[in-house]
Scaffold this motif. Structure first.
Motif, PDB file in Angstrom:
ATOM      1  N   LEU C 261       0.842  -1.195   0.000  1.00 48.30           N
ATOM      2  CA  LEU C 261       0.000   0.000   0.000  1.00 48.30           C
ATOM      3  C   LEU C 261       0.879   1.249   0.000  1.00 48.30           C
ATOM      4  O   LEU C 261       1.814   1.348   0.784  1.00 48.30           O
ATOM      5  N   LYS C 262       0.548   2.196  -0.883  1.00 44.70           N
ATOM      6  CA  LYS C 262       1.358   3.417  -0.984  1.00 44.70           C
ATOM      7  C   LYS C 262       0.498   4.634  -0.671  1.00 44.70           C
ATOM      8  O   LYS C 262      -0.621   4.742  -1.172  1.00 44.70           O
ATOM      9  N   GLN C 263       1.043   5.542   0.133  1.00 42.97           N
ATOM     10  CA  GLN C 263       0.309   6.769   0.428  1.00 42.97           C
ATOM     11  C   GLN C 263       1.230   7.973   0.442  1.00 42.97           C
ATOM     12  O   GLN C 263       2.412   7.870   0.756  1.00 42.97           O
ATOM     13  N   ALA C 276       6.581  13.664  14.531  1.00 40.79           N
ATOM     14  CA  ALA C 276       5.783  13.159  13.416  1.00 40.79           C
ATOM     15  C   ALA C 276       5.622  11.642  13.514  1.00 40.79           C
ATOM     16  O   ALA C 276       4.512  11.111  13.440  1.00 40.79           O
ATOM     17  N   GLY C 277       6.742  10.960  13.694  1.00 42.10           N
ATOM     18  CA  GLY C 277       6.695   9.494  13.734  1.00 42.10           C
ATOM     19  C   GLY C 277       5.874   8.973  14.904  1.00 42.10           C
ATOM     20  O   GLY C 277       5.193   7.953  14.792  1.00 42.10           O
ATOM     21  N   ASP C 278       5.953   9.663  16.027  1.00 47.79           N
ATOM     22  CA  ASP C 278       5.219   9.207  17.211  1.00 47.79           C
ATOM     23  C   ASP C 278       3.714   9.431  17.042  1.00 47.79           C
ATOM     24  O   ASP C 278       2.901   8.590  17.426  1.00 47.79           O
ATOM     25  N   ALA C 279       3.359  10.577  16.458  1.00 51.12           N
ATOM     26  CA  ALA C 279       1.942  10.833  16.183  1.00 51.12           C
ATOM     27  C   ALA C 279       1.422   9.772  15.208  1.00 51.12           C
ATOM     28  O   ALA C 279       0.306   9.255  15.354  1.00 51.12           O
ATOM     29  N   PHE C 280       2.238   9.452  14.221  1.00 57.49           N
ATOM     30  CA  PHE C 280       1.861   8.440  13.234  1.00 57.49           C
ATOM     31  C   PHE C 280       1.607   7.094  13.919  1.00 57.49           C
ATOM     32  O   PHE C 280       0.573   6.448  13.723  1.00 57.49           O
ATOM     33  N   ALA C 281       2.569   6.668  14.743  1.00 60.24           N
ATOM     34  CA  ALA C 281       2.471   5.337  15.363  1.00 60.24           C
ATOM     35  C   ALA C 281       1.277   5.241  16.304  1.00 60.24           C
ATOM     36  O   ALA C 281       0.545   4.251  16.311  1.00 60.24           O
ATOM     37  N   GLY C 282       1.085   6.281  17.109  1.00 61.52           N
ATOM     38  CA  GLY C 282      -0.019   6.255  18.063  1.00 61.52           C
ATOM     39  C   GLY C 282      -1.361   6.204  17.339  1.00 61.52           C
ATOM     40  O   GLY C 282      -2.264   5.429  17.698  1.00 61.52           O
ATOM     41  N   THR C 283      -1.464   7.017  16.309  1.00 60.67           N
ATOM     42  CA  THR C 283      -2.736   7.106  15.579  1.00 60.67           C
ATOM     43  C   THR C 283      -2.988   5.825  14.780  1.00 60.67           C
ATOM     44  O   THR C 283      -4.120   5.327  14.717  1.00 60.67           O
ATOM     45  N   LEU C 284      -1.946   5.299  14.178  1.00 55.13           N
ATOM     46  CA  LEU C 284      -2.062   4.019  13.459  1.00 55.13           C
ATOM     47  C   LEU C 284      -2.597   2.938  14.390  1.00 55.13           C
ATOM     48  O   LEU C 284      -3.560   2.233  14.065  1.00 55.13           O
ATOM     49  N   MET C 285      -1.993   2.794  15.565  1.00 55.67           N
ATOM     50  CA  MET C 285      -2.415   1.732  16.486  1.00 55.67           C
ATOM     51  C   MET C 285      -3.839   1.971  16.973  1.00 55.67           C
ATOM     52  O   MET C 285      -4.602   1.031  17.168  1.00 55.67           O
ATOM     53  N   ASP C 293      -9.551  -0.466   8.481  1.00 57.00           N
ATOM     54  CA  ASP C 293      -8.649  -1.099   7.519  1.00 57.00           C
ATOM     55  C   ASP C 293      -7.306  -0.363   7.514  1.00 57.00           C
ATOM     56  O   ASP C 293      -7.213   0.816   7.906  1.00 57.00           O
ATOM     57  N   ILE C 294      -6.290  -1.063   7.073  1.00 55.97           N
ATOM     58  CA  ILE C 294      -4.920  -0.559   7.202  1.00 55.97           C
ATOM     59  C   ILE C 294      -4.721   0.760   6.462  1.00 55.97           C
ATOM     60  O   ILE C 294      -4.065   1.678   6.966  1.00 55.97           O
ATOM     61  N   GLU C 295      -5.307   0.901   5.285  1.00 55.91           N
ATOM     62  CA  GLU C 295      -5.126   2.154   4.548  1.00 55.91           C
ATOM     63  C   GLU C 295      -5.674   3.349   5.310  1.00 55.91           C
ATOM     64  O   GLU C 295      -5.042   4.405   5.346  1.00 55.91           O
ATOM     65  N   THR C 296      -6.799   3.186   5.938  1.00 51.90           N
ATOM     66  CA  THR C 296      -7.371   4.282   6.728  1.00 51.90           C
ATOM     67  C   THR C 296      -6.473   4.603   7.924  1.00 51.90           C
ATOM     68  O   THR C 296      -6.233   5.771   8.251  1.00 51.90           O
ATOM     69  N   CYS C 297      -5.991   3.551   8.550  1.00 54.23           N
ATOM     70  CA  CYS C 297      -5.111   3.762   9.709  1.00 54.23           C
ATOM     71  C   CYS C 297      -3.868   4.571   9.312  1.00 54.23           C
ATOM     72  O   CYS C 297      -3.439   5.485  10.027  1.00 54.23           O
ATOM     73  N   ARG C 299      -3.560   6.579   6.717  1.00 51.10           N
ATOM     74  CA  ARG C 299      -3.953   7.938   6.341  1.00 51.10           C
ATOM     75  C   ARG C 299      -4.140   8.804   7.597  1.00 51.10           C
ATOM     76  O   ARG C 299      -3.638   9.924   7.666  1.00 51.10           O
ATOM     77  N   ARG C 300      -4.792   8.257   8.596  1.00 51.42           N
ATOM     78  CA  ARG C 300      -4.958   8.994   9.864  1.00 51.42           C
ATOM     79  C   ARG C 300      -3.597   9.276  10.502  1.00 51.42           C
ATOM     80  O   ARG C 300      -3.348  10.354  11.036  1.00 51.42           O
ATOM     81  N   GLY C 301      -2.733   8.283  10.449  1.00 44.79           N
ATOM     82  CA  GLY C 301      -1.400   8.471  11.021  1.00 44.79           C
ATOM     83  C   GLY C 301      -0.670   9.617  10.340  1.00 44.79           C
ATOM     84  O   GLY C 301      -0.062  10.471  11.004  1.00 44.79           O
ATOM     85  N   SER C 302      -0.743   9.675   9.037  1.00 45.58           N
ATOM     86  CA  SER C 302      -0.007  10.739   8.339  1.00 45.58           C
ATOM     87  C   SER C 302      -0.637  12.104   8.635  1.00 45.58           C
ATOM     88  O   SER C 302       0.069  13.118   8.681  1.00 45.58           O
ATOM     89  N   ALA C 303      -1.947  12.133   8.846  1.00 43.48           N
ATOM     90  CA  ALA C 303      -2.590  13.400   9.208  1.00 43.48           C
ATOM     91  C   ALA C 303      -2.143  13.854  10.598  1.00 43.48           C
ATOM     92  O   ALA C 303      -1.815  15.027  10.820  1.00 43.48           O
ATOM     93  N   ALA C 304      -2.105  12.922  11.523  1.00 41.62           N
ATOM     94  CA  ALA C 304      -1.673  13.260  12.885  1.00 41.62           C
ATOM     95  C   ALA C 304      -0.226  13.749  12.884  1.00 41.62           C
ATOM     96  O   ALA C 304       0.141  14.683  13.611  1.00 41.62           O
TER      97      ALA C 304
END
Lengths: 337, 337, 337, 337
Positions: C261-263, C276-285, C293-297, C299-304
């Motif tokens: 999956l590419k975003q 950035a990375g920490d916001a991504f990881a927390g939001t992904l989890m 679904d993984i793509e939504t997770c 996308r939310r991570g990159s927004a956070a």
């Protein structure tokens, strides 16, 4: 015949990783160390003993170790070389570490052993000492658990196993657990479990097997069926054979396909307790590589152990194949208790 | 007669501070260590040797040291006790340190010595091991410079000298400089100078005397007049006698009142080079305490050194007073060169 | 919907293991640290940031860490507690270790960060701090790779993963590789590979992914198909999802079932690069646990991540779920490059 | 007029040896550190403070120290340089040590200070950092006792004093005893006594003076006549002046010729307790070098201390000579209690 996943078309039978040192055995038997007047010099250290065992039986052994850059270090390397062991992966260390040294009484049991292992050379083994190509030439990588006890030897050992995994070298773990080498029992237990899960064969006595329990709550003298349940998870991984030595009581061998083999020992007049396990491990591996069935390998191992403890050193007491077979023809094992 | 400021009404002649360990001497003479088959066990270590020298001559010696809590440590303490040496300030350490161990070839010169001194027990001597009352009972505190090489022994040694100063115990410093014991030459030089300034007698060979120079720029083989100028500042402090040993060349002794005494040596057939300096120091102090004049003390010291190196250990080779005087009656010193 | 093997019936969403410390951010923007007059105090440290991210989104986070027993340690614990994070597994250390401290410039890129991590409290985490029961209560164990860099934290971390394995707690490894924390790159590579093989999800940027290669011979900027081949062996084990972050270039996610999956990213005005990375990881989890679904997770991570770097701290800049969704409604991702 | 043996024809007034670091003072007064929102950045560290005090009064100060090779280290050096202090003997360390850092509450008394001094850069000062030529250019070598607390700074400090002795540089010892810096109180006591015996001036508060007792059995609040007896042995050596500070109670000064000078303090509204001692020491030495009589020097020192604690940093709070004299013209000392 055994069906272990050993790759046979390789130039080194067993590559032994860990300590190679000097043993100074009391020249006078049954004498307290304070009263001993002189000591005889031999090469020792579990992985060195195992390599010598292999070599005496005609196998091609190699060793990965570190000794100090002095007369005792040169002695160890010269001796191993004279036994026909490949010593190209033994490094001379000049950082101030010293070749492992054991000064021992000569008593059948409970003899005092004074160990000089502060900043031991063998525990200076580092990741730079581990060569993928060398490991790829070996049928078996024999790892002594003591090599895991301290950095940088710990990381070198972990790397050797990573390499073995990547080139299908069969891993035999001799637990060789000595509490004094470790910062704590729980740290030992952690690393032993990580490495045991990556090993094809695990060998240890009952006390050593306990270190594979996170909570070290095992009864020391577990019954076979309890042991079997305890060890089962390893067979869900890469383990193919696990041998539990019970001293005078004989040994238990568990296999991936669910068998439990029991054997007694050969009774002899014991001069010193050291060397039995190393003679066993070397002889066992010699048989496994020859394709002998596991029961025969274990029987030969127990015979070699008996021969070794009836003599007065470790390395020099390792039998040749002729001596071994002759001994087995003349003696019988006790029953498993 | 000598006019040194030694307090005489005390129960201990010399309190020796520093290492006491085990020497394993090759049983075969003139053989490389790799080829040696067995080793004989003796007590060794410079301060222990000096204490034994004193005791053999009839003096009352005591020792402050640490050995490991094992068979070799017990051996050292038992032996010293049997020689009549006060061992109440020897501590058994159970922290993992090991009794100092030297494994040596038996050659007249340049024999290899393999030292096991990683985490050496004697260097674990700590300030808590130093008792003011004990030091106050001694006529002389003999300090081996090696005890300064590492903490906590360094601080224990500095404290022993502070205590000696406070109760008028006479301080004899045997430089005993071994570069391998120290982090750097400049660190050695720093502490040696601090301690030398607090010592009443300083003993060393030419190489050791160099360590008293901050810049270590001295010529190794200084002439007497240069040496005298170099050492002069110490006599402006508390130094009363400084002895420079020049091996085969004999010795030079400088005194506070400006004298320079020169002596040759006794020629013997040398078995091993160790022990000469310790025999010298012990015998010298025995004489100083007896009130003998300095020249006689040095002559006796050089005779004891000669006797020691002609025999095959350090401690066991120390002469009794009868042996010493008999040797001196039968032999003559060479000239000072 | 995602089909990851997360156990859902547990009271803790994510148990974060690793450092929790203090960030002092320059009060003046775009100013060299030598010229900065004052600093603002925040809580920081990657696992703490991730826990705060989770908590802000409404998740139940817990943290396993060590802080020093002083005002700064108390501040960290008080703050995390106020965020609703379970802090019962945070230990106050009084051994002399100090709470991790970062003093930073406030610049969009390449700001200097002065780290005080000598004898850092978080790296004092020990095996005794790891409780099987606690891990068994968590859906996810989030491990920060830096916790592997030194003993005893290394062993505590390895033990936490052994425990997680034994109770089916899902393991997410945030590589968080910082070369300065490690003795050597090869040691880092060794332990990262051992732990990555035991992890269900692996998250890292391209540089960090390289540390999973024994020979560190990877091209830094690997193409997706090369990356896929490189990571494949992990999917033969327990890995289910591996995410490679490529900064401005967007992210790649590989799944056990062979998808890639590419975003792209959300473009914002950057105040500082951290967080950035920490916001991504927390939001992904947070999303994975919600069953998104993984793509939504992702996308939310990159927004956070975008929201975080546009604000002026790490912890305080973590968005609530409302803020996150509102931001995503107003903004669009760039394309994956 | 004073008759101290200071060599006057030299280019540096005072060469300060020891730490130079960063102080982060709470921006909000009377606030607990957990609640403080931001901190102001200043240069601090006792020897640095003393150098700044000297420089502000118009003296020529130099400093021997080590800082880390990062933004905070550069800040310290830039600031000292801007004050006109000779910083050529300040080394930037890149070994991983960090510039000493103190994060403090702003309270009149008992404010919490969190110190980051694990592997502190200043304690990495080594014998190689000590230049005889530099010391020979100084009228006074000011030694901060904390520099003795750990190797290699300990040996560097001892060497600096050896050098000072050899070139007649006047040694002022500021005891600056902080128990947390030392392995044990008895080790501190040992080295403090060795160094105090080599110092021309000794400065400390009552608690610090106790560290000069081997047995630390002194009553904390000794009466002047007991103090005099206790300190007398130092005057039999090289000591010329010993100053005992008693906080609000004023100060006692003992001189080699047997005088005991007593003074009160200047009462001010205190913002924070730090910096008083450093302002005192710097101002005292400024006066001694100018040849002022000892009583005047101490009076000026106590005025500078009062000015310092009424302001909100250490370094920036040091008064100029004009400010100092103006303050003294406007205020009166309390009586000695």
């Amino acid at each position: 015949m055994n069906d272990l996943s050993i790759e046979h078309g390789r130039s080194i039978d067993v590559l032994c990783l860990g300590r190679a040192g000097v043993d100074l055995y009391a020249a006078e038997e049954n004498t307290d160390i304070t009263e001993v007047a002189s000591f005889k010099k031999f090469v020792g250290g579990s992985p060195a003993n195992i390599a010598v065992s292999l070599a005496r039986l005609g196998g091609r052994a190699a060793i990965i170790s570190v000794v100090s850059n002095d007369g005792l270090g040169r002695y160890v390397v010269d001796y191993l070389n004279q036994q026909g062991i490949d010593i190209k992966a033994v490094r001379f260390d000049a950082s101030g570490a010293r070749t492992s040294l054991a000064i021992t009484e000569m008593k059948p049991t409970e003899g005092e052993v004074v160990l000089y292992r502060n900043q031991a050379a063998d525990l200076q083994l580092s990741m730079d000492d581990i060569q993928l190509d060398h490991i790829a030439q070996a049928k078996i990588l024999l790892v002594s658990g003591t090599a895991l006890s301290k950095s940088p030897s710990r990381e070198a050992t972990l790397l050797s196993i990573e390499h073995a995994r990547s080139v299908n070298t069969f891993v035999v773990l001799d637990l060789d657990y000595r509490a004094y080498s470790w910062a704590s029992e729980q740290e030992a237990s952690l690393y032993y479990q990580i490495v045991a899960r990556a090993s094809n064969v695990i060998i240890g006595n009952l006390e050593e097997i306990n270190i594979l329990s996170t909570h070290a709550s095992l009864e020391y003298d577990m019954q076979p069926n309890k042991l079997e349940a305890f060890l089962k998870p390893y067979f869900q991984g890469v383990a193919e054979l696990i041998i539990v030595k019970r001293a005078e009581g004989g040994s238990l061998a568990f296999t991936k396909d669910g068998r439990c083999l029991k054997q007694g020992v050969y009774s002899v007049s014991v001069k010193k307790p050291f060397g039995a396990g190393d003679a066993f491990a070397g002889t066992l591996m010699h048989g496994l590589i020859k394709g002998l069935d596991i029961e025969t390998c274990i029987r030969r191992g127990s015979a070699a152990a008996a021969i070794n403890v009836s003599r007065d050193s470790c390395t020099e007491a390792m039998p040749s194949l002729t001596e071994l077979l002759s001994f087995m023809a003349r003696n019988e094992q006790t029953k498993f208790k």
